[in-house]
Design a protein around this motif. Sequence first.
Motif, PDB file in Angstrom:
ATOM      1  N   LEU A  37       0.829  -1.204   0.000  1.00 39.26           N
ATOM      2  CA  LEU A  37       0.000   0.000   0.000  1.00 39.26           C
ATOM      3  C   LEU A  37       0.866   1.258   0.000  1.00 39.26           C
ATOM      4  CD1 LEU A  37      -2.865   1.180   0.168  1.00 39.26           C
ATOM      5  CD2 LEU A  37      -2.654   1.109   2.660  1.00 39.26           C
ATOM      6  N   VAL A  38       1.964   1.231   0.766  1.00 42.43           N
ATOM      7  CA  VAL A  38       2.875   2.379   0.810  1.00 42.43           C
ATOM      8  C   VAL A  38       3.494   2.621  -0.567  1.00 42.43           C
ATOM      9  CG1 VAL A  38       5.051   3.229   1.767  1.00 42.43           C
ATOM     10  CG2 VAL A  38       3.373   2.140   3.267  1.00 42.43           C
ATOM     11  N   VAL A  39       3.918   1.539  -1.215  1.00 42.36           N
ATOM     12  CA  VAL A  39       4.486   1.674  -2.556  1.00 42.36           C
ATOM     13  C   VAL A  39       3.441   2.213  -3.529  1.00 42.36           C
ATOM     14  CG1 VAL A  39       5.453   0.404  -4.510  1.00 42.36           C
ATOM     15  CG2 VAL A  39       6.206  -0.120  -2.194  1.00 42.36           C
ATOM     16  N   ALA A  40       2.220   1.712  -3.423  1.00 44.52           N
ATOM     17  CA  ALA A  40       1.153   2.150  -4.326  1.00 44.52           C
ATOM     18  C   ALA A  40       0.888   3.641  -4.188  1.00 44.52           C
ATOM     19  CB  ALA A  40      -0.123   1.358  -4.045  1.00 44.52           C
ATOM     20  N   CYS A  41       0.881   4.144  -2.954  1.00 43.99           N
ATOM     21  CA  CYS A  41       0.585   5.567  -2.728  1.00 43.99           C
ATOM     22  C   CYS A  41       1.784   6.471  -2.982  1.00 43.99           C
ATOM     23  CB  CYS A  41       0.084   5.771  -1.296  1.00 43.99           C
ATOM     24  SG  CYS A  41      -1.496   4.965  -0.936  1.00 43.99           S
ATOM     25  N   SER A  42       2.989   5.884  -3.048  1.00 44.69           N
ATOM     26  CA  SER A  42       4.194   6.697  -3.206  1.00 44.69           C
ATOM     27  C   SER A  42       4.228   7.417  -4.551  1.00 44.69           C
ATOM     28  CB  SER A  42       5.443   5.828  -3.066  1.00 44.69           C
ATOM     29  OG  SER A  42       5.540   4.890  -4.133  1.00 44.69           O
ATOM     30  N   TYR A  43       3.518   6.891  -5.552  1.00 43.87           N
ATOM     31  CA  TYR A  43       3.542   7.529  -6.866  1.00 43.87           C
ATOM     32  C   TYR A  43       2.904   8.914  -6.839  1.00 43.87           C
ATOM     33  CZ  TYR A  43       4.627   2.784  -8.399  1.00 43.87           C
ATOM     34  OH  TYR A  43       5.207   1.561  -8.553  1.00 43.87           O
ATOM     35  N   ALA A  44       2.072   9.168  -5.854  1.00 45.55           N
ATOM     36  CA  ALA A  44       1.386  10.455  -5.782  1.00 45.55           C
ATOM     37  C   ALA A  44       1.997  11.375  -4.738  1.00 45.55           C
ATOM     38  CB  ALA A  44      -0.098  10.242  -5.474  1.00 45.55           C
ATOM     39  N   VAL A  45       3.221  11.066  -4.271  1.00 48.43           N
ATOM     40  CA  VAL A  45       3.859  11.891  -3.251  1.00 48.43           C
ATOM     41  C   VAL A  45       4.055  13.317  -3.752  1.00 48.43           C
ATOM     42  CG1 VAL A  45       6.028  12.250  -2.010  1.00 48.43           C
ATOM     43  CG2 VAL A  45       4.976   9.996  -2.027  1.00 48.43           C
ATOM     44  N   ALA A  46       4.402  13.469  -5.031  1.00 47.72           N
ATOM     45  CA  ALA A  46       4.620  14.808  -5.591  1.00 47.72           C
ATOM     46  C   ALA A  46       3.321  15.586  -5.756  1.00 47.72           C
ATOM     47  CB  ALA A  46       5.329  14.701  -6.935  1.00 47.72           C
ATOM     48  N   GLY A  47       2.199  14.956  -5.500  1.00 51.77           N
ATOM     49  CA  GLY A  47       0.914  15.610  -5.638  1.00 51.77           C
ATOM     50  C   GLY A  47       0.096  15.010  -6.759  1.00 51.77           C
ATOM     51  N   TRP A  64     -13.263   0.191  -9.213  1.00 52.10           N
ATOM     52  CA  TRP A  64     -14.167  -0.786  -9.832  1.00 52.10           C
ATOM     53  C   TRP A  64     -13.392  -1.784 -10.684  1.00 52.10           C
ATOM     54  CZ3 TRP A  64     -18.684  -2.826  -9.220  1.00 52.10           C
ATOM     55  CH2 TRP A  64     -19.287  -3.528 -10.260  1.00 52.10           C
ATOM     56  N   VAL A  65     -12.401  -1.284 -11.418  1.00 54.36           N
ATOM     57  CA  VAL A  65     -11.543  -2.179 -12.198  1.00 54.36           C
ATOM     58  C   VAL A  65     -10.808  -3.141 -11.281  1.00 54.36           C
ATOM     59  CG1 VAL A  65      -9.482  -2.271 -13.663  1.00 54.36           C
ATOM     60  CG2 VAL A  65     -11.264  -0.588 -14.130  1.00 54.36           C
ATOM     61  N   SER A  66     -10.319  -2.629 -10.155  1.00 50.20           N
ATOM     62  CA  SER A  66      -9.615  -3.478  -9.198  1.00 50.20           C
ATOM     63  C   SER A  66     -10.532  -4.550  -8.624  1.00 50.20           C
ATOM     64  CB  SER A  66      -9.035  -2.612  -8.073  1.00 50.20           C
ATOM     65  OG  SER A  66      -8.366  -3.413  -7.127  1.00 50.20           O
ATOM     66  N   ILE A  67     -11.771  -4.185  -8.295  1.00 55.03           N
ATOM     67  CA  ILE A  67     -12.731  -5.178  -7.802  1.00 55.03           C
ATOM     68  C   ILE A  67     -12.947  -6.264  -8.846  1.00 55.03           C
ATOM     69  CG2 ILE A  67     -15.161  -5.528  -7.187  1.00 55.03           C
ATOM     70  CD1 ILE A  67     -15.098  -2.739  -5.910  1.00 55.03           C
ATOM     71  N   ASN A  68     -13.108  -5.853 -10.088  1.00 56.07           N
ATOM     72  CA  ASN A  68     -13.320  -6.802 -11.177  1.00 56.07           C
ATOM     73  C   ASN A  68     -12.158  -7.781 -11.283  1.00 56.07           C
ATOM     74  OD1 ASN A  68     -14.178  -8.109 -13.462  1.00 56.07           O
ATOM     75  ND2 ASN A  68     -13.987  -6.354 -14.826  1.00 56.07           N
ATOM     76  N   GLU A  69     -10.928  -7.246 -11.316  1.00 62.42           N
ATOM     77  CA  GLU A  69      -9.752  -8.097 -11.490  1.00 62.42           C
ATOM     78  C   GLU A  69      -9.537  -9.011 -10.291  1.00 62.42           C
ATOM     79  OE1 GLU A  69      -6.467  -5.559 -12.327  1.00 62.42           O
ATOM     80  OE2 GLU A  69      -6.965  -5.360 -14.452  1.00 62.42           O
ATOM     81  N   LYS A  70      -9.733  -8.495  -9.100  1.00 66.20           N
ATOM     82  CA  LYS A  70      -9.431  -9.304  -7.914  1.00 66.20           C
ATOM     83  C   LYS A  70     -10.465 -10.408  -7.705  1.00 66.20           C
ATOM     84  CE  LYS A  70      -5.657  -7.415  -7.032  1.00 66.20           C
ATOM     85  NZ  LYS A  70      -5.576  -6.987  -8.433  1.00 66.20           N
ATOM     86  N   ILE A  71     -11.735 -10.120  -7.951  1.00 67.83           N
ATOM     87  CA  ILE A  71     -12.740 -11.172  -7.809  1.00 67.83           C
ATOM     88  C   ILE A  71     -12.488 -12.283  -8.825  1.00 67.83           C
ATOM     89  CG2 ILE A  71     -15.194 -11.692  -8.091  1.00 67.83           C
ATOM     90  CD1 ILE A  71     -15.865  -9.071  -6.816  1.00 67.83           C
ATOM     91  N   TYR A  72     -12.091 -11.895 -10.019  1.00 65.65           N
ATOM     92  CA  TYR A  72     -11.836 -12.902 -11.062  1.00 65.65           C
ATOM     93  C   TYR A  72     -10.518 -13.635 -10.840  1.00 65.65           C
ATOM     94  CZ  TYR A  72     -10.747 -14.918 -15.602  1.00 65.65           C
ATOM     95  OH  TYR A  72     -10.391 -15.780 -16.602  1.00 65.65           O
ATOM     96  N   SER A  73      -9.420 -12.874 -10.687  1.00 63.37           N
ATOM     97  CA  SER A  73      -8.091 -13.494 -10.625  1.00 63.37           C
ATOM     98  C   SER A  73      -7.789 -14.076  -9.250  1.00 63.37           C
ATOM     99  CB  SER A  73      -7.023 -12.460 -11.005  1.00 63.37           C
ATOM    100  OG  SER A  73      -5.741 -13.034 -10.989  1.00 63.37           O
ATOM    101  N   HIS A 146      -4.478  -2.505  -5.164  1.00 64.72           N
ATOM    102  CA  HIS A 146      -4.423  -2.400  -6.625  1.00 64.72           C
ATOM    103  C   HIS A 146      -5.152  -1.152  -7.110  1.00 64.72           C
ATOM    104  CE1 HIS A 146      -4.628  -4.786 -10.673  1.00 64.72           C
ATOM    105  NE2 HIS A 146      -3.999  -3.633 -10.779  1.00 64.72           N
ATOM    106  N   GLY A 147      -6.302  -0.861  -6.513  1.00 67.75           N
ATOM    107  CA  GLY A 147      -7.044   0.321  -6.923  1.00 67.75           C
ATOM    108  C   GLY A 147      -6.273   1.607  -6.665  1.00 67.75           C
TER     109      GLY A 147
END
Length: 239
Positions: A37-47, A64-73, A146-147
């Motif tokens: 989660l920390v890595v995922a949010c780090s991309y928006a550190v610059a704003g 919603w895309v993440s829900i779709n992919e995770k329920i399936y995969s 993922h979302g």
Amino acid sequence: MAPSGVWGILHRWGWLRPSGVAVLGRLRRWLLALPMLVVACSYAVAGIEGSTPVVASALVSLLWVSINEKIYSRGMVQRVLTPLGPIRSAIGVGYLFGIGHLQNYLFFDAPLDDTLWQMLSAALFGFACAGLRFAIGSVWPMVVVHGLDDFSRSVRRVRRRTGGCTSSMPRSGRGCCAATAPGTCSWHGASVRTPTSAPSRPGRATDDRAVARRAVADRAGAEVGRGRTPSGGSEGAAR
């Protein structure tokens, strides 16, 4: 396949709870997903950039895309592969998740090298998420990770100035040129006189002189546009 369709299949087969779709799992083990989660949010550190409606719609659609992919995969596919054992099924889930990104090259004209790198990173990401699903017992922590990962990448602020350069400055292999005086460039903050005689590396010198002349010409054109007459030195340098 839409989440409702996968949900219906899992319900019919009695796999809603075993697949981790209809349960929250071991809540204390949600902390295992914290590094991702920390890595995922780090991309928006610059704003982030974009209007509030755009950012909000991006967040909703990507979750919603993440829900779709995770329920399936991580739900149905991982449940089907579970008899292979945790390690083999996680490898299988990661492999299928990675190979699925080949469609970006086949159908959306993405460059092959970018697609191959995306396939590798997606496979590793899928393997990690599959392992977390086994450890936590739920797909929902990975839905959040993922979302937010996709969201942070899509709305992060991209710096348009690097090392004193702007998009309007002429560039060469040496960097970008800010015309500080006729025939003079400021290369990444260091004032360097463009050579007038051929040095030991004529290719770079020629490139630098051409960039310097273009920068001065741009500067002279800007002065003319403001109603000024460029100096004779600038006209000579531009020529």
